[in-house]
Design an enzyme around this catalytic site. Structure first.
Site, PDB file in Angstrom:
ATOM      1  N   MET A  42      17.936 -20.001  17.129  1.00 50.92           N
ATOM      2  CA  MET A  42      19.096 -20.882  17.085  1.00 50.92           C
ATOM      3  C   MET A  42      18.694 -22.335  16.852  1.00 50.92           C
ATOM      4  O   MET A  42      19.520 -23.180  16.491  1.00 50.92           O
ATOM      5  CB  MET A  42      19.878 -20.771  18.393  1.00 50.92           C
ATOM      6  CG  MET A  42      19.185 -21.349  19.609  1.00 50.92           C
ATOM      7  SD  MET A  42      20.110 -21.010  21.112  1.00 50.92           S
ATOM      8  CE  MET A  42      21.739 -21.529  20.659  1.00 50.92           C
ATOM      9  N   LYS A  43      17.414 -22.654  17.037  1.00 54.60           N
ATOM     10  CA  LYS A  43      16.963 -24.038  16.854  1.00 54.60           C
ATOM     11  C   LYS A  43      17.080 -24.490  15.397  1.00 54.60           C
ATOM     12  O   LYS A  43      17.054 -25.691  15.120  1.00 54.60           O
ATOM     13  CB  LYS A  43      15.517 -24.182  17.327  1.00 54.60           C
ATOM     14  CG  LYS A  43      15.314 -23.921  18.818  1.00 54.60           C
ATOM     15  CD  LYS A  43      15.952 -24.985  19.669  1.00 54.60           C
ATOM     16  CE  LYS A  43      15.536 -24.862  21.127  1.00 54.60           C
ATOM     17  NZ  LYS A  43      16.091 -25.920  21.976  1.00 54.60           N
ATOM     18  N   ASP A  44      17.219 -23.565  14.467  1.00 53.45           N
ATOM     19  CA  ASP A  44      17.434 -23.946  13.063  1.00 53.45           C
ATOM     20  C   ASP A  44      18.667 -24.843  12.929  1.00 53.45           C
ATOM     21  O   ASP A  44      18.697 -25.759  12.113  1.00 53.45           O
ATOM     22  CB  ASP A  44      17.661 -22.704  12.194  1.00 53.45           C
ATOM     23  CG  ASP A  44      16.412 -21.858  12.043  1.00 53.45           C
ATOM     24  OD1 ASP A  44      15.351 -22.231  12.586  1.00 53.45           O
ATOM     25  OD2 ASP A  44      16.497 -20.807  11.374  1.00 53.45           O
ATOM     26  N   ALA A  47      17.832 -28.372  14.166  1.00 49.05           N
ATOM     27  CA  ALA A  47      16.743 -28.967  13.394  1.00 49.05           C
ATOM     28  C   ALA A  47      17.282 -29.586  12.104  1.00 49.05           C
ATOM     29  O   ALA A  47      16.988 -30.751  11.775  1.00 49.05           O
ATOM     30  CB  ALA A  47      15.690 -27.912  13.081  1.00 49.05           C
TER      31      ALA A  47
END
Length: 455
Positions: A42-44, A47
């Site tokens: 989910m950090k995409d 980012a």
């Protein structure tokens, strides 16, 4: 559909119903499977948001270098953005992170600097400090600082929250997520509570992190901070992205419970997910058993993919060595100190004591190591072999104060740390310290662990 680049595929991840694991729970339990993002986490989402907001603000310029402290997943999202947009990347990581995470980042062209875990955030060796220094030293560089960069929470307010609301057709009543930087928990919660203020939000924390006690008391208690193994949740700082007013409840989950649930998600639901996913599901289900009722809909975020943890939670030998499989002795630090009498008193010396006095105590009590106190706070330690070496090199040190010769403090561990975890820590450190339920400090040595294994 044809996309211009891989970053255009971020978001719109699937929602999946838990079947076997949620059996017997009233209401419906759904998970949002974030490993369908191109960077497998989910950090995409945050980012690309941090990068694009920095571009709009003129902070990130063509040919620049992105520098960030990461537990791995944010780094992967930033690396994909860098590949698509033509930037370089340098990431700092704590040495507790899995080898797979480091290898994956290097595979997409990033430089990785590995830093020690067991140091304070403001220590110049910490991965926070090293990232900031690199940012100062390298021209045309950008330090996103995912902890305090509000673009993090904004990404989830703009994407994750609306997706959950749409996918559940507004039926969601409970939202649960692990809390690390706070972006996914709080950005999503803000959107959902704007749609329905009655939605209950449950933050999942880990033992060794400050969040739960801070939420409940408003006190940042350094006694809550000690090493833990789970990656991606919990903190020893208060990131600006953590808005405690948006989190109704916190639940803490042990390393062991998280690891076991992670493997169960793979075996019982076919969800090959990461370690903090196990934390989120274990904690959320514990809450759901007590509080969910018919008609309720709980959504749990599953942040990343299991490939990050092949050498850890999906490795039987690693799990066995840490006491996380059922064929191991599950005695814990709690069991060790339970065997001690009620008159137990921690042997210690004061920072202002003379080295002579400390040596006398250690000789009289036949101990090889001892904590150093400044008032009630543990500030250091002495070990006989290192103390002897120092005095041989400089005999005058015997007249110095303990504070002048002491070593770093022994590490605090959780009450429920298993013998295997305790054993690995005393091998790396020396003795360890633990606080019991009455806040009394105990020391656990190799001798204590050996004795527990033979009982």
């Amino acid at each position: 559909m044809i996309y211009n680049s891989i970053i255009d595929t971020i978001g719109n991840t699937p929602m999946v119903r838990l079947n076997r694991l949620a059996k017997g729970i009233k209401g419906e339990v759904l998970v949002k499977v974030e490993y369908f993002n191109p960077g497998n986490s989910m950090k995409d989402r945050m980012a690309i948001k941090m990068v694009e907001d920095a571009e709009k603000a003129g902070i990130l310029k063509p040919g620049g270098t992105i520098i960030e402290g990461t537990s791995g997943n944010t780094g992967m999202g930033l690396a994909l953005a860098a590949v698509a947009k033509g930037y370089k990347c340098i990431f700092t990581m704590a040495d507790k992170q899995s080898k797979e995470k480091i290898d994956i980042l290097r595979a997409v062209g990033a430089e990785v600097v590995v830093c020690p875990t067991n140091v304070t955030p403001d220590d110049p060796r910490s991965y926070y400090s090293v990232a900031r220094k690199l940012n100062r030293d390298i021209p045309n560089s950008f330090y996103p600082n995912q902890y305090d960069n509000l673009s993090n929470a904004a990404a989830h307010y703009e994407t994750t929250g609306p997706e959950i609301w749409k996918d559940t057709e507004g039926r969601i009543t409970h939202y649960a997520a692990g809390v690390g930087t706070g972006g996914s928990m709080c950005g999503t919660a803000k959107y959902l509570k704007e749609q329905n203020p009655g939605i209950v939000t449950v933050g999942i924390d880990t033992y060794g992190s400050v969040f739960k006690k801070y939420k409940e008391t408003g006190i940042f208690d350094e006694k809550e901070v000690y090493p833990y193994l789970t990656e991606g949740i919990g903190e020893d700082i208060l990131p600006k992205n953590v808005d405690f007013s948006l989190i109704n409840h916190f639940i803490k989950v042990t390393d062991k419970d998280a690891a076991v649930m992670t493997r169960r998600l793979a075996r019982e639901e076919g969800l090959f997910v990461g370690w903090s996913c196990g934390s989120a599901v274990h904690g959320a289900l514990e809450y759901a058993k007590e509080h969910l009722k018919e008609g309720d809909v709980m959504v749990i975020i599953l942040p990343d993919h299991g490939t990050r943890y092949l050498g850890k939670v999906y490795n039987d030998e690693w799990m066995r060595n840490h006491g996380f499989l059922e064929d191991k002795n599950f005695s814990t630090a709690r069991d060790i100190i339970a065997q001690r009498s009620g008159t137990y008193h921690l042997l210690s010396v004061k920072k202002t004591d003379s080295v002579k006095e400390a040596i006398t105590v250690m000789n009289t009590k036949s101990i090889s190591q001892i904590p150093v106190l400044d008032g009630e706070e543990v500030v250091g330690s002495l070990t006989d072999n290192k103390l002897l070496s120092k005095i041989i090199d400089n005999p005058q040190l015997k007249d110095a104060t303990v504070g002048e010769v002491m070593e770093p403090s022994m590490k605090f561990v959780a009450l429920d740390s298993t013998l295997d975890v305790l054993s690995s820590m005393v091998e790396k450190e020396k003795a360890v310290l633990v606080r019991d339920a009455l806040d009394k400090i105990h020391i656990i040595t190799k001798h204590d662990i050996l004795e527990a294994f033979t009982n």
